[in-house]
Enzyme design. Structure first.
Site, short mmCIF file in Angstrom:
data_model
loop_
_atom_site.label_atom_id
_atom_site.label_comp_id
_atom_site.label_asym_id
_atom_site.label_seq_id
_atom_site.Cartn_x
_atom_site.Cartn_y
_atom_site.Cartn_z
N HIS A 10 -7.32 -5.68 0.12
CA HIS A 10 -6.45 -5.01 0.09
C HIS A 10 -5.22 -6.01 0.66
O HIS A 10 -5.33 -5.93 1.63
CB HIS A 10 -6.78 -3.92 1.00
CG HIS A 10 -5.48 -2.48 -0.14
ND1 HIS A 10 -4.58 -2.54 -0.70
CD2 HIS A 10 -5.30 -2.21 1.33
CE1 HIS A 10 -3.86 -1.56 -0.46
NE2 HIS A 10 -3.83 -0.94 0.95
N SER A 27 0.79 -1.48 -0.21
CA SER A 27 0.04 -0.39 0.25
C SER A 27 1.22 1.43 0.02
O SER A 27 1.73 1.95 -1.08
CB SER A 27 -1.05 0.17 0.74
OG SER A 27 -1.89 1.06 0.78
N GLU A 73 -10.17 -3.69 -5.97
CA GLU A 73 -9.07 -2.03 -5.17
C GLU A 73 -9.28 -1.17 -5.42
O GLU A 73 -9.35 -0.67 -6.78
CB GLU A 73 -7.85 -3.01 -5.24
CG GLU A 73 -7.58 -4.42 -4.18
CD GLU A 73 -6.49 -4.01 -3.99
OE1 GLU A 73 -5.78 -3.03 -3.07
OE2 GLU A 73 -5.47 -5.16 -4.45
#
Length: 303
Positions: free
Chosen positions: A269, A145, A239
């Site tokens: 995610h 991320s 996502e």
């Protein structure tokens, strides 16, 4: 796909996404993730997690309990939108990957926004990388991320400055475009079971603090990766950050970079976090570990 996948997705949609939507601020998100990580994410018994230092700051090291110290180092940057998360929340996953890759892992505690906006995290990442590189042996840089975006921003910086680059770089569902110009931020707003798209701009403001979102060191989507080492990226097709992966992969390949891209169907995610329970998470870690072994050029070397 496993039977656990839809169950996990339902759980995250009913619990985690509403919490992310309604959390009062970074402190609430930090406390929540720390608690959940202690309950849900567990390192392999054969690996040790110990606190130490890296670049004169706190870091978490994952090393084998027995045998010689591995030669390969995985420098891992945790996710959390640059405002929450820690080495402790992601240490179990990094240890699981390190075990599979015959490596050790280190997770630096990089400074978080809003207390420490851009470029504080990148500055610390640069210092951490230089120290890992100075210790010798193959260095693989990765993250998830925001941490995946940070790993790619670090690579962009090294290329700009002409410094020695990692042996390889990987990212789980990286955040690469802080302008949020990809279509998936809108198209997957309902299908993403974790991230609330409506809070993206709030995170952006805390992290950038007025800096230009198109700066390639903040948004690596806009960087030049010519002469970069091999890169491995994965993302899920539901996502909101899907296009952050797809577009940077396309850009890198256009610049001649050897990129391995794996797009999975209907996984949450950063699903490798759930390696203790989700078969797809273990499969992803196994595939990445095999790739790391090849890139490091040492299957079971010692320091």
């Amino acid at each position: 796909m496993s039977l656990l996948r839809p169950l996990l997705n339902t759980y995250l949609r009913l619990t985690e996404k509403p919490h992310m939507q309604n959390a009062s601020g970074p402190d609430a998100l930090r406390r929540s993730l720390e608690t959940k990580a202690r309950l849900l994410f567990h390192r392999p018994m054969s690996m040790r997690l110990r606190r130490g230092a890296l670049a004169r700051e706190d870091a978490l090291w994952a090393t084998p309990r027995r045998g010689a110290e591995p030669q390969t180092t995985i420098l891992y940057f945790h996710g959390g939108g640059f405002v929450f998360g820690s080495p402790q929340t992601h240490g179990a996953m990094a240890a699981a990957l390190a075990k599979r890759a015959a490596a050790r892992a280190v997770l630096p505690r990089y400074p978080l926004a809003p207390e420490h906006p851009f470029p504080a995290a990148l500055d610390h990442a640069i210092a951490a990388y230089r120290e890992c590189r100075a210790q010798g042996g193959p260095v693989i840089v990765g993250g998830d991320s925001a941490g995946g975006g940070l790993a790619l921003s670090l690579l962009a910086h090294l290329l700009i400055e002409g410094e020695s680059t990692p042996d390889a770089v990987f990212a789980f569902s990286p955040l690469t475009d802080l302008t949020f110009s990809g279509a998936s931020i809108r198209d997957n707003a309902k299908t993403d079971v974790v991230l609330p798209a409506e809070r993206a701009s709030e995170m952006l403001q805390m992290y950038l603090n007025g800096a230009d979102a198109t700066n390639p060191l903040a948004s690596p989507l806009f960087a030049d990766f010519t002469d970069a080492p091999p890169v491995w990226i994965t993302a899920g097709d539901t996502e909101i950050l899907l296009d952050d992966s797809c577009r940077i992969v396309e850009r890198m390949r256009g610049q001649g970079v050897d990129v391995t891209y794996v797009e999975e169907h209907d996984l949450p995610h950063v699903w490798p976090l759930f390696h203790n329970t989700l078969p797809e998470a273990r499969r992803t870690l196994n595939a990445l570990a095999a790739w790391i072994r090849v890139q490091a050029g040492a299957s079971a070397g010692t320091r």
